[in-house]
Design an enzyme around this catalytic site. Structure first.
Site, short mmCIF file in Angstrom:
data_model
loop_
_atom_site.label_atom_id
_atom_site.label_comp_id
_atom_site.label_asym_id
_atom_site.label_seq_id
_atom_site.Cartn_x
_atom_site.Cartn_y
_atom_site.Cartn_z
N HIS A 67 77.30 21.26 -60.10
CA HIS A 67 77.43 22.68 -60.40
C HIS A 67 77.45 22.92 -61.91
O HIS A 67 77.80 22.04 -62.69
CB HIS A 67 78.70 23.25 -59.77
CG HIS A 67 79.95 22.53 -60.17
ND1 HIS A 67 80.37 21.38 -59.54
CD2 HIS A 67 80.87 22.78 -61.14
CE1 HIS A 67 81.50 20.96 -60.09
NE2 HIS A 67 81.82 21.79 -61.07
N CYS A 181 89.13 22.41 -63.60
CA CYS A 181 88.00 21.57 -64.01
C CYS A 181 87.19 22.35 -65.04
O CYS A 181 87.38 23.57 -65.18
CB CYS A 181 87.14 21.16 -62.81
SG CYS A 181 86.09 22.47 -62.15
#
Length: 638
Positions: A67, A181
């Site tokens: 991603h 993250c």
């Protein structure tokens, strides 16, 4: 919003043809591009690869979620791929990945899109959902399964359970967690869900704060922290830590929150963790089980913080200066016949008198100090760098100023630890700035600047004497350094040396550096053109892009090829880059521009010889790869 509003039939691949991680990334990116979801295929691919370099998105259990957020994405989108046999994606559990969801989020993605994407990450934690995706026979089945699971989970959603009272927390335990993250659209929420699910199974009270792309959700309160038995911070980016002062805190990568939730919860309950001390207080307590960061790693981290924040000034200012030279080398000098008012303005904006280049050393020092001591270190570092620059101590003086200011500020913080909490507010607004600046400034003025100016002068004189074999050896070394890690610390070290040389009035080393940095992508591009049977179709497509990236002095264009075949690509690139650097220096090529590649060729002294050096170096890399690489699989060559 439904997940299936972002995942469509045209972005589903039921049978991936890829056989390795790089090919999976290429295949999924190509699918998104073909569906019209991307505005810049290569730009998005580079963003995906950059995220993978931070930590693998192969989270285990047969799942991979590559991603990225990027301006190369037109609209938020998902791409699904499935491999029945599995593909080695360097997953955390070492097992092949079979289900792939590539998340594409534009830089300006709204909260609704990002929340929807995060829900997918949560759904993948369920075994039955994963198995249903594996068994699906069509794209319609995939969409139906996702819709059904999302509806089921939304029906079960409820507010977080209230925090236990103090007595209950003390008796049964109360665990807090923070997950984060770098991208904030996948691992953050998967770790949170894994921790909550395991805590529910264990009968443990838990509250999890997520630091995602849409901001902080379910924030921990002072009351929560006061009651907590222990705190888990599963994060790959900076989160607010000072609030945990005096509490047992477990700090781990976000992936461990996904993979080891039970172990982390048990450690938090047992308070098997060091006691966290807020910065400015005592050093964090360490136990034998905690890994310590090496001094070298700390220095590298702080140095890269300074260099990365300085680079925009280098590129922007350098290119403006380079453009001004197009009007004539002396076009900014009012006394010259070449004088041009517009060129003079460009030179002033980018230049070293009062423009971008003037700020290089202060910015370098300021961000090094800020990395060491947080915000209180920035101002003393910035001023220390300014004192170094105005004294003529250059980049070396700026480096010293940055580290000096950072550690002086930490020392000042410790010195005022004894003050009562009622005076806490005056520390950051009065005491830290005053004493941090005073001590840093005095040391720079009376101790550091004079000897560093002497060293700087000696460096300048040495560079001016370089000729013949010495210049060739230097060009060979710095040219080769540019290809060793292609944008990493060795590459950045060579680049910073080149900038210092330009500041010292010698553009020969940086010409060799820029030539060396252009060779890896150009050499690979040539190799994919003339040795097509060595590359897959996706690699040949990427090779075309590398012509532009190489010409623009963007060495990172070679990274995907180096990741797929590191030994052959890196060795071939280093040899070619070193050859180009050595030839550039041997030909006496010099550049006043720190960046721009072939687009500033008109400014380079002996431009035709410079082009020859780059072509020879690129040809060396291309030929080495052509003879050394193995043939690509037949199915990928057609």
């Amino acid at each position: 919003m439904k997940i299936t509003d972002l995942l469509k039939k045209e972005t589903i691949i039921l049978h991936l043809s890829s056989s390795n991680k790089q090919e999976v990334i290429d295949e999924l990116v190509n699918k998104l591009d073909e569906a019209g979801r991307l505005s810049d295929r290569e730009g998005y691919k580079q963003a995906i690869i950059k995220r993978e370099e931070q930590s693998t998105t192969g989270i285990g259990e047969g799942i991979a979620i590559p991603h990225a957020k990027s301006k190369a994405v037109k609209n938020a989108a998902l791409c699904f791929g499935r491999s029945k046999n599995g593909i080695d994606y360097e997953s955390l559990d070492g097992q092949p990945a079979k289900l792939f969801f590539m998340i594409a989020a534009p830089e300006g993605a709204n909260d609704t899109h990002l929340d929807t994407l995060s829900k997918l990450s949560s759904m993948l934690m369920y075994d039955d959902f994963r198995q249903a995706l594996m068994d699906a026979r069509s794209a319609d089945d995939i969409l139906s399964i996702i819709d059904a699971k999302q509806t089921e989970l939304e029906g079960e959603e409820s507010a977080d359970q209230p925090a236990p009272d103090a007595a209950e927390a003390a008796e049964e335990g109360y665990v807090l967690a923070v997950t984060a993250c770098p991208t904030g659209i996948a691992h953050t929420y998967m770790a949170a869900d894994a921790l909550k699910a395991k805590a529910k199974e264990m009968g443990i009270n838990i509250k999890v704060e997520t630091n995602g792309s849409t901001g902080i959700k379910n924030p921990l309160t002072d009351e929560d922290i006061k009651k907590a038995s222990g705190i888990i911070v599963a994060a790959d980016k900076q989160v607010e830590m000072n609030r945990f002062d005096g509490k047992p805190v477990i700090q781990v990568p976000v992936a461990q929150g996904i993979r080891k939730p039970e172990e982390l919860i048990n450690r938090a309950l047992k308070q098997d963790a060091p006691i966290y001390k807020a910065k400015g207080g005592a050093e964090h307590e360490k136990d034998g089980a905690e890994e310590k960061t090496s001094i070298g790693s700390q220095i590298y981290k702080h140095l890269m913080s300074g260099v990365s924040n300085m680079l925009p000034f280098v590129v922007g200012g350098g290119l403006l200066i380079a453009i001004s030279f197009l009007f004539g080398i002396h076009s900014a000098d009012p006394t010259s016949a070449e004088y041009n008012a517009f060129a003079a303005a460009l030179n002033s904006i980018g230049g070293g008198t009062n423009g971008a280049f003037f700020l290089l050393v202060p910015v370098l020092a300021g961000f090094i100090a800020s990395s060491i001591a947080d915000r209180p270190g920035f101002m003393p570092g910035m001023v220390g760098g300014l004192l170094a620059a105005t004294a003529g101590a250059g980049f070396l003086g700026g480096l010293i100023a940055g580290f000096l200011a950072g550690y002086v500020t930490i020392g000042v913080k410790k010195c005022f630890n004894w003050l009562p909490s009622s005076l806490e507010g005056i520390k950051p607004v009065l005491l830290y700035p005053l004493f941090g600046l005073l001590i840093t400034g005095l040391i720079m003025v009376f101790i550091v600047n004079e000897p560093v100016v002497y060293l700087n002068t000696a460096l300048t004189n040495w560079l001016e004497t370089l000729s013949g074999a010495n210049a060739v050896i230097l060009g060979l070394i710095v040219g080769g350094m540019m290809a060793v890690d292609m944008g990493g610390p060795i590459n950045k070290a060579a680049f910073t040396f080149g900038i210092a040389a330009i500041a010292a009035g010698n553009g020969v080393p940086h010409a060799a550096i820029m030539a060396g940095g252009m060779v890896p992508p150009l050499g690979i591009a040539l190799s994919t053109t003339f040795f097509k049977h060595k590359y897959t179709r996706q690699e040949r497509d990427s090779g075309l892009t590398n012509y532009v990236m190489g010409a623009s002095f963007i060495t990172e264009g070679a990274i995907p090829f180096a990741a797929a075949d590191p030994i052959r690509v890196i060795v071939s690139s280093v040899i070619g880059a070193a050859t180009a650097g050595a030839l550039s220096a041997a030909f006496g090529c010099s550049t006043p521009a720190p960046h721009g590649g072939l687009f500033v060729i008109a400014l380079i002294e002996r431009p035709f010889m410079y082009l020859l050096a780059i072509l020879i170096g690129s040809a060396v890399t291309a030929i080495l790869l052509g003879f050394w690489k193995k043939n690509a699989e037949i199915k990928n060559v057609a």
